[in-house]
Scaffold this motif. Structure first.
Motif, PDB file in Angstrom:
ATOM      1  N   LEU A  57       0.858  -1.183   0.000  1.00  0.00           N
ATOM      2  CA  LEU A  57       0.000   0.000   0.000  1.00  0.00           C
ATOM      3  C   LEU A  57       0.895   1.235   0.000  1.00  0.00           C
ATOM      4  O   LEU A  57       1.702   1.431   0.906  1.00  0.00           O
ATOM      5  N   ASP A  59       1.219   5.170   0.272  1.00  0.00           N
ATOM      6  CA  ASP A  59       0.536   6.353   0.813  1.00  0.00           C
ATOM      7  C   ASP A  59       0.944   7.558  -0.026  1.00  0.00           C
ATOM      8  O   ASP A  59       2.082   8.033   0.057  1.00  0.00           O
ATOM      9  N   GLU A  60       0.043   8.036  -0.853  1.00  0.00           N
ATOM     10  CA  GLU A  60       0.336   9.175  -1.693  1.00  0.00           C
ATOM     11  C   GLU A  60      -0.888  10.072  -1.825  1.00  0.00           C
ATOM     12  O   GLU A  60      -2.018   9.620  -1.652  1.00  0.00           O
ATOM     13  N   THR A 274       1.710  14.402  -7.735  1.00  0.00           N
ATOM     14  CA  THR A 274       1.548  13.238  -6.869  1.00  0.00           C
ATOM     15  C   THR A 274       2.770  13.125  -5.962  1.00  0.00           C
ATOM     16  O   THR A 274       3.900  13.076  -6.431  1.00  0.00           O
ATOM     17  N   ARG A 276       4.521  10.869  -2.901  1.00  0.00           N
ATOM     18  CA  ARG A 276       4.547   9.616  -2.151  1.00  0.00           C
ATOM     19  C   ARG A 276       5.034   9.904  -0.741  1.00  0.00           C
ATOM     20  O   ARG A 276       6.182  10.290  -0.529  1.00  0.00           O
ATOM     21  N   GLU A 279       5.093   3.990   2.336  1.00  0.00           N
ATOM     22  CA  GLU A 279       4.525   2.749   1.821  1.00  0.00           C
ATOM     23  C   GLU A 279       4.543   1.675   2.911  1.00  0.00           C
ATOM     24  O   GLU A 279       5.366   1.715   3.819  1.00  0.00           O
ATOM     25  N   THR A 288     -13.956  -1.135  -0.274  1.00  0.00           N
ATOM     26  CA  THR A 288     -14.605  -0.075   0.498  1.00  0.00           C
ATOM     27  C   THR A 288     -16.061  -0.403   0.818  1.00  0.00           C
ATOM     28  O   THR A 288     -16.580   0.023   1.855  1.00  0.00           O
ATOM     29  N   ILE A 317      -5.538   4.424   5.305  1.00  0.00           N
ATOM     30  CA  ILE A 317      -5.530   5.097   4.004  1.00  0.00           C
ATOM     31  C   ILE A 317      -6.675   4.582   3.136  1.00  0.00           C
ATOM     32  O   ILE A 317      -6.906   3.376   3.045  1.00  0.00           O
ATOM     33  N   ARG A 318      -7.372   5.498   2.488  1.00  0.00           N
ATOM     34  CA  ARG A 318      -8.469   5.131   1.588  1.00  0.00           C
ATOM     35  C   ARG A 318      -8.034   5.354   0.140  1.00  0.00           C
ATOM     36  O   ARG A 318      -7.491   6.401  -0.213  1.00  0.00           O
ATOM     37  N   LYS A 319      -8.269   4.336  -0.685  1.00  0.00           N
ATOM     38  CA  LYS A 319      -8.008   4.422  -2.108  1.00  0.00           C
ATOM     39  C   LYS A 319      -9.334   4.398  -2.868  1.00  0.00           C
ATOM     40  O   LYS A 319     -10.408   4.358  -2.269  1.00  0.00           O
ATOM     41  N   ALA A 320      -9.240   4.382  -4.206  1.00  0.00           N
ATOM     42  CA  ALA A 320     -10.456   4.423  -5.021  1.00  0.00           C
ATOM     43  C   ALA A 320     -11.308   3.181  -4.814  1.00  0.00           C
ATOM     44  O   ALA A 320     -12.546   3.262  -4.751  1.00  0.00           O
ATOM     45  N   GLU A 324      -7.583   0.699   3.868  1.00  0.00           N
ATOM     46  CA  GLU A 324      -6.685  -0.005   4.779  1.00  0.00           C
ATOM     47  C   GLU A 324      -7.355  -0.207   6.139  1.00  0.00           C
ATOM     48  O   GLU A 324      -7.997   0.700   6.675  1.00  0.00           O
TER      49      GLU A 324
END
Length: 358
Positions: A57, A59-60, A274, A276, A279, A288, A317-320, A324
């Motif tokens: 994962l 983190d960015e 972007t 970073r 990670e 989600t 951390i939330r992604k599309a 996490e």
């Protein structure tokens, strides 16, 4: 007597018939409902599962930025006057110190010649007085007064030269001239824009970071960015930050030096930057839609021995497509990803699909 017996028998037969008919009607009515109910329960318990496993994962964050020329200046003359010469090759490269614009300075040049002539005369007088002073042919005061006049004229000459230099606009650095805004013969003031000049050697990238990420930005940090309508990635290195949060936007301004070279990189272009921030190679990330939001907490449904169990979790951390989970589950758990609103604690589970990829 026989007739009475037959009559009673007929009544009993009719009652028996009515009873059987009622039972048949009840069975025929209740059977479809039970069947529908059973089918409905069976459909509800068919869910999708997701097997949790450690994954990388990153983190960015993505923020907005703008490209800037490393050096950029609006060219303006220091004094008002009439333009007598222009050397502004639009879109062309010029060297530092190149004369770009010249204003009328005949009066200043005449004054400079006058001061030079006066200086020559005073220097000759001062030279003769130095010889006379040796034989006491002149007083020390007269000699020093003449020397003062010589120095005063030299200062006047330097001042006149400075005024003449103000009638010239020189290239402050190596760069490319933009579009000129004046012509020969124009009367300009000190606020008149002549043209712009931009350096071609490097570009800067300015962007703004939300306050909570400000401490993560450091000099030398590598960032990536893309241009509007272009998916190609370019690189840049952070030069410095303002070291102060803006009170209006609560953002931190940062500046990076663009490392990439391309004709697509034009000063003023919008950029998606972007960064970073870190990670985690063993992060537990789930879809989600598996999250059940509560008033102040979050839950997921974990399958255990074929039954649904509600577990409180903490998220990171939330992604599309994934989020996490930092606390509440472990690697190897099976998480229910759909139909969570119809399940209760201890409900039996029937899977339609189980996967381990987001």
């Amino acid at each position: 007597m026989k007739f009475l017996y037959m009559k009673k028998k007929t009544v009993w037969i009719l009652l028996l018939f009515v009873l059987v008919l009622a039972c048949l009607i009840k069975i025929s009515v209740s059977h479809p409902k039970e069947k529908d109910k059973s089918s409905k329960e069976k459909a509800i318990k068919k869910v999708n599962g997701f097997v949790v496993k450690p994954s990388l994962l990153i983190d960015e964050i993505t923020v907005s930025g703008s490209l800037l020329a490393f050096e950029e200046v609006e060219l303006k003359n220091e004094v008002a006057g009439r333009v007598v010469k222009i050397n502004l090759p639009e879109g062309k490269f010029v060297r530092k110190g190149t004369l770009l614009v010249k204003l009328f300075d005949d009066d200043l040049q005449a004054g400079l010649r006058k001061f030079k002539s006066q200086l020559d005369i005073q220097e000759q007088i001062h030279k003769r007085q130095s010889e006379l002073l040796k034989v006491n042919g002149i007083s020390q005061n007269d000699y020093e007064a003449t020397g003062l006049q010589v120095n005063s004229l030299k200062a006047d000459i330097e001042e006149q030269k400075a005024q003449i230099r103000k009638t010239e606009v020189l290239a402050p650095f190596d760069g490319v001239i933009g579009l000129r805004s004046i012509s020969v013969g124009a009367i300009v003031s000190s606020s008149t824009l002549v043209a712009t000049i931009r350096s071609e050697s490097n570009l800067k990238l300015d962007f703004f970071i939300p306050e909570k990420y400000g401490a993560a930005i450091r000099n030398g940090m590598k960032v990536k960015f893309t241009l509007y309508g272009n998916d190609k990635q370019y690189g840049a290195t952070v030069l410095a930050t303002e070291r102060g949060i803006s009170e209006e936007t609560r953002n931190l301004k940062a500046r990076a030096l663009v490392n990439s070279k391309s004709e697509d990189l034009i000063p003023g272009a919008f950029a998606n930057v972007t960064l970073r921030l870190g990670e985690n190679k063993a992060a537990l990330v789930i879809p989600t839609q598996a999250i059940i939001p509560q008033e102040n907490e979050k839950q997921v449904i974990v399958a255990h021995n074929g039954k649904a169990h509600f577990v409180f979790v903490k998220t990171g951390i939330r992604k599309a497509t994934g989020i996490e989970i930092t606390e509440g589950i472990q690697s190897g758990d099976t998480i229910i990803t759909n139909g969570v609103l119809f399940l209760k604690e201890g409900s039996k589970l029937l899977y339609s699909k189980v996967n381990n990829k987001l």
